[in-house]
Enzyme design. Structure first.
Site, PDB file in Angstrom:
ATOM      1  N   ILE A   2     115.528 -19.102  56.478  1.00 19.18           N
ATOM      2  CA  ILE A   2     115.795 -20.060  55.400  1.00 19.18           C
ATOM      3  C   ILE A   2     114.551 -20.228  54.535  1.00 19.18           C
ATOM      4  CG2 ILE A   2     116.393 -22.458  54.869  1.00 19.18           C
ATOM      5  CD1 ILE A   2     118.079 -22.415  57.513  1.00 19.18           C
ATOM      6  N   CYS A  54     111.152 -25.423  59.554  1.00 18.28           N
ATOM      7  CA  CYS A  54     110.826 -25.054  60.930  1.00 18.28           C
ATOM      8  C   CYS A  54     111.884 -25.670  61.850  1.00 18.28           C
ATOM      9  CB  CYS A  54     109.438 -25.559  61.300  1.00 18.28           C
ATOM     10  SG  CYS A  54     109.229 -27.303  60.944  1.00 18.28           S
ATOM     11  N   PRO A  55     112.048 -25.144  63.056  1.00 18.93           N
ATOM     12  CA  PRO A  55     112.967 -25.795  63.995  1.00 18.93           C
ATOM     13  C   PRO A  55     112.351 -27.085  64.526  1.00 18.93           C
ATOM     14  CG  PRO A  55     111.875 -23.935  65.046  1.00 18.93           C
ATOM     15  CD  PRO A  55     111.391 -23.964  63.630  1.00 18.93           C
ATOM     16  N   ARG A  82     115.402 -30.532  60.507  1.00 18.35           N
ATOM     17  CA  ARG A  82     115.954 -31.521  61.439  1.00 18.35           C
ATOM     18  C   ARG A  82     115.216 -32.832  61.176  1.00 18.35           C
ATOM     19  NH1 ARG A  82     119.640 -28.662  61.884  1.00 18.35           N
ATOM     20  NH2 ARG A  82     120.588 -27.732  63.726  1.00 18.35           N
ATOM     21  N   ASP A 142     118.303 -33.885  53.855  1.00 16.44           N
ATOM     22  CA  ASP A 142     119.664 -33.526  54.276  1.00 16.44           C
ATOM     23  C   ASP A 142     119.862 -33.900  55.737  1.00 16.44           C
ATOM     24  OD1 ASP A 142     122.252 -32.242  53.775  1.00 16.44           O
ATOM     25  OD2 ASP A 142     121.557 -30.712  55.190  1.00 16.44           O
ATOM     26  N   GLU A 193     120.563 -39.608  62.572  1.00 18.13           N
ATOM     27  CA  GLU A 193     121.784 -39.319  61.803  1.00 18.13           C
ATOM     28  C   GLU A 193     123.051 -39.332  62.640  1.00 18.13           C
ATOM     29  OE1 GLU A 193     120.718 -35.281  60.443  1.00 18.13           O
ATOM     30  OE2 GLU A 193     122.372 -34.514  61.648  1.00 18.13           O
ATOM     31  N   HIS A 252     123.681 -33.939  55.927  1.00 17.15           N
ATOM     32  CA  HIS A 252     123.673 -32.681  56.683  1.00 17.15           C
ATOM     33  C   HIS A 252     124.736 -31.713  56.155  1.00 17.15           C
ATOM     34  CE1 HIS A 252     122.014 -31.108  60.711  1.00 17.15           C
ATOM     35  NE2 HIS A 252     122.417 -30.080  59.972  1.00 17.15           N
TER      36      HIS A 252
HETATM   37  P1  NAI Z   1     114.284 -19.157  61.827  1.00 12.92           P
HETATM   38  O1  NAI Z   1     114.169 -19.095  63.305  1.00 12.92           O
HETATM   39  O2  NAI Z   1     114.676 -17.926  61.072  1.00 12.92           O
HETATM   40  O3  NAI Z   1     112.906 -19.672  61.186  1.00 12.92           O
HETATM   41  C1  NAI Z   1     112.177 -20.744  61.708  1.00 12.92           C
HETATM   42  C2  NAI Z   1     110.712 -20.482  61.408  1.00 12.92           C
HETATM   43  O4  NAI Z   1     109.983 -21.634  61.806  1.00 12.92           O
HETATM   44  C3  NAI Z   1     110.148 -19.272  62.180  1.00 12.92           C
HETATM   45  O5  NAI Z   1     109.491 -18.406  61.289  1.00 12.92           O
HETATM   46  C4  NAI Z   1     109.183 -19.922  63.165  1.00 12.92           C
HETATM   47  O6  NAI Z   1     108.064 -19.083  63.440  1.00 12.92           O
HETATM   48  C5  NAI Z   1     108.779 -21.156  62.400  1.00 12.92           C
HETATM   49  N1  NAI Z   1     108.154 -22.158  63.252  1.00 12.92           N
HETATM   50  C6  NAI Z   1     108.292 -22.349  64.594  1.00 12.92           C
HETATM   51  N2  NAI Z   1     107.480 -23.340  65.004  1.00 12.92           N
HETATM   52  C7  NAI Z   1     106.820 -23.773  63.908  1.00 12.92           C
HETATM   53  C8  NAI Z   1     105.825 -24.753  63.702  1.00 12.92           C
HETATM   54  N3  NAI Z   1     105.328 -25.473  64.722  1.00 12.92           N
HETATM   55  N4  NAI Z   1     105.375 -24.940  62.449  1.00 12.92           N
HETATM   56  C9  NAI Z   1     105.835 -24.212  61.407  1.00 12.92           C
HETATM   57  N5  NAI Z   1     106.769 -23.226  61.553  1.00 12.92           N
HETATM   58  C10 NAI Z   1     107.248 -23.031  62.790  1.00 12.92           C
HETATM   59  O7  NAI Z   1     115.291 -20.365  61.527  1.00 12.92           O
HETATM   60  P2  NAI Z   1     116.110 -20.636  60.201  1.00 12.92           P
HETATM   61  O8  NAI Z   1     117.415 -19.961  60.279  1.00 12.92           O
HETATM   62  O9  NAI Z   1     115.239 -20.382  59.022  1.00 12.92           O
HETATM   63  O10 NAI Z   1     116.380 -22.205  60.356  1.00 12.92           O
HETATM   64  C11 NAI Z   1     115.325 -23.147  60.357  1.00 12.92           C
HETATM   65  C12 NAI Z   1     115.857 -24.491  60.765  1.00 12.92           C
HETATM   66  O11 NAI Z   1     116.724 -25.008  59.753  1.00 12.92           O
HETATM   67  C13 NAI Z   1     116.737 -24.507  62.033  1.00 12.92           C
HETATM   68  O12 NAI Z   1     115.951 -24.560  63.202  1.00 12.92           O
HETATM   69  C14 NAI Z   1     117.559 -25.738  61.856  1.00 12.92           C
HETATM   70  O13 NAI Z   1     116.906 -26.829  62.464  1.00 12.92           O
HETATM   71  C15 NAI Z   1     117.582 -25.950  60.335  1.00 12.92           C
HETATM   72  N6  NAI Z   1     118.922 -25.768  59.780  1.00 12.92           N
HETATM   73  C16 NAI Z   1     119.459 -26.786  59.032  1.00 12.92           C
HETATM   74  C17 NAI Z   1     120.723 -26.648  58.490  1.00 12.92           C
HETATM   75  C18 NAI Z   1     121.323 -27.725  57.634  1.00 12.92           C
HETATM   76  O14 NAI Z   1     122.525 -27.675  57.354  1.00 12.92           O
HETATM   77  N7  NAI Z   1     120.569 -28.689  57.168  1.00 12.92           N
HETATM   78  C19 NAI Z   1     121.531 -25.452  58.736  1.00 12.92           C
HETATM   79  C20 NAI Z   1     120.831 -24.410  59.465  1.00 12.92           C
HETATM   80  C21 NAI Z   1     119.582 -24.576  59.984  1.00 12.92           C
END
Ligand code: NAI
Length: 335
Positions: A155, A205-206, A234, A258, A263, A295
């Site tokens: 993302i 980030c997650p 989150r 979001d 929430e 969300h």
């Molecule tokens: P992804 O796994 O592709 O990317 C997450 C990135 O965060 C990775 O590059 C990881 O190295 C990095 N990361 C891990 N720990 C970190 C830290 N301490 N500091 C900074 N970066 C760190 O995940 P993706 O698909 O990009 O999703 C990211 C997050 O978005 C999900 O974990 C989820 O919580 C959230 N999300 C929210 C949605 C919504 O509708 N609002 C929908 C989908 C995801």
């Protein structure tokens, strides 16, 4: 095979039912969230399908295991709501949808930035009242501004690509830098340097123990005065009270959310006839320079279709080969 689908809304039913034409599972849709109070509904279902605010803590997982559930299928990417250690101990397999449409979340993130900057939400309300005045609607060019992306995974890079198109400078913070981001001329920095140099900070980030309250009383002070903060990751990645205080002092100039720490009791429900008893959420809703969505960043047709198909495919893979590429690898997550 029977699958109990919790937190199910009409749109979940529509997309899962359509995807299920290729699988033929017996889907049972339950509207309530999965909690200790509702877990009894899952008794006898080998597979339970949950969403972001279902509470898969130790007590719920133990009840699920006792009721013969073997697989937890999360129809989302994040898995911070699952006690993975307990799941492993109980032999429960947990799958998620690691990637569906990063564009859905990235585009919504940019929609929040645009609405906050150009005050579209306020302009829309004004014009409907016959007020065409521009006072108070002054924005700024995003072109030439600096955007800090925290978490440059799927993302984060999708947001970075869009902002590159706007002509922004890109900064990144991620313990695992993404080579593809470097080719967008993203400069990786420490979190403190990113915060102090960014006009817009966007969180992707997650939620983990390391990122809980990453934006807190101290870190908001490192941000540029009046900067914009966007959180579509989150809720608990930011300390909401610290951010409210920073909004009141003007340290943060714009806030787009979001997701929200608390929430679970509000989002995804129509509570328009009820009193909001969460004073923090109520306070957030009073700021003119805060835009909150419930969300919905993931909520596009493409994402829902992909989520439904991937979820059922993962269940099918576990049923037929005992494993799925989307299974959470506990050893990687809990080294
Ligand atoms: P992804 O796994 O592709 O990317 C997450 C990135 O965060 C990775 O590059 C990881 O190295 C990095 N990361 C891990 N720990 C970190 C830290 N301490 N500091 C900074 N970066 C760190 O995940 P993706 O698909 O990009 O999703 C990211 C997050 O978005 C999900 O974990 C989820 O919580 C959230 N999300 C929210 C949605 C919504 O509708 N609002 C929908 C989908 C995801």
């Amino acid at each position: 095979m029977k699958i109990a689908v919790f937190s199910s809304k009409p749109y979940d039913q529509k997309f899962l039912t359509a995807a299920n034409r290729s699988f033929g599972y017996e889907l049972k849709f339950f509207e309530p969230r999965l909690t200790a109070e509702t877990v009894g509904l899952a008794a006898g279902f080998p597979v339970v399908c949950g969403f972001v605010n279902d509470r898969l803590d130790a007590a719920v997982l133990e009840a699920l295991a006792e009721g013969d559930t073997r697989v937890i299928a999360l129809r989302c990417a994040g898995f911070n709501n699952v006690d993975l250690a307990t799941a492993e101990r109980l032999g429960l397999k947990v799958v998620r949808v690691p990637a569906y449409s990063p564009y859905s979340v990235a585009e919504h993130t940019v929609a929040l930035m645009m609405a906050l900057n150009r005050k579209t939400h306020r302009a829309h309300a004004r014009v409907r009242e016959g007020n065409f005045a521009l006072n108070g609607l002054l924005g700024f060019d995003l072109h030439g501004r600096t955007v800090g992306v925290v978490g440059t995974g799927q993302i984060g890079i999708a947001v970075a690509r869009i902002m590159k198109g706007f002509g922004c400078r890109l900064l990144g913070f991620d313990p695992y830098p993404n080579e593809d981001c470097k080719s967008l001329d993203m400069e990786y920095l420490s979190i403190d340097d990113l915060l102090s140099r960014s006009d817009v900070v966007t969180l992707h980030c997650p939620l983990t123990p390391q990122t809980r309250h990453l934006i807190n009383v101290d870190s908001v002070q490192r941000m540029k005065r009046g900067a914009m903060l966007i959180n579509t990751s989150r809720g608990a990645v930011i300390d909401t009270q610290a951010v409210i205080d920073a909004m009141k002092s003007g340290q943060i100039g714009y806030l787009g959310l979001d997701v929200y720490e608390e929430e679970a009791d509000y989002f995804f429900e129509d509570l328009s006839h009820e009193v909001i008893t969460d004073d923090t959420l109520a306070r957030l809703l009073t700021f003119p320079n805060v835009v909150i969505t419930g969300h919905q960043a993931f909520f596009t047709q493409e994402a829902l279709q992909s989520i439904a198909e991937t979820t059922l495919q993962s269940i099918h893979d576990i049923e037929h080969s005992g494993t799925s590429g989307n299974e959470l690898d506990m050893k990687q997550i809990m080294p």
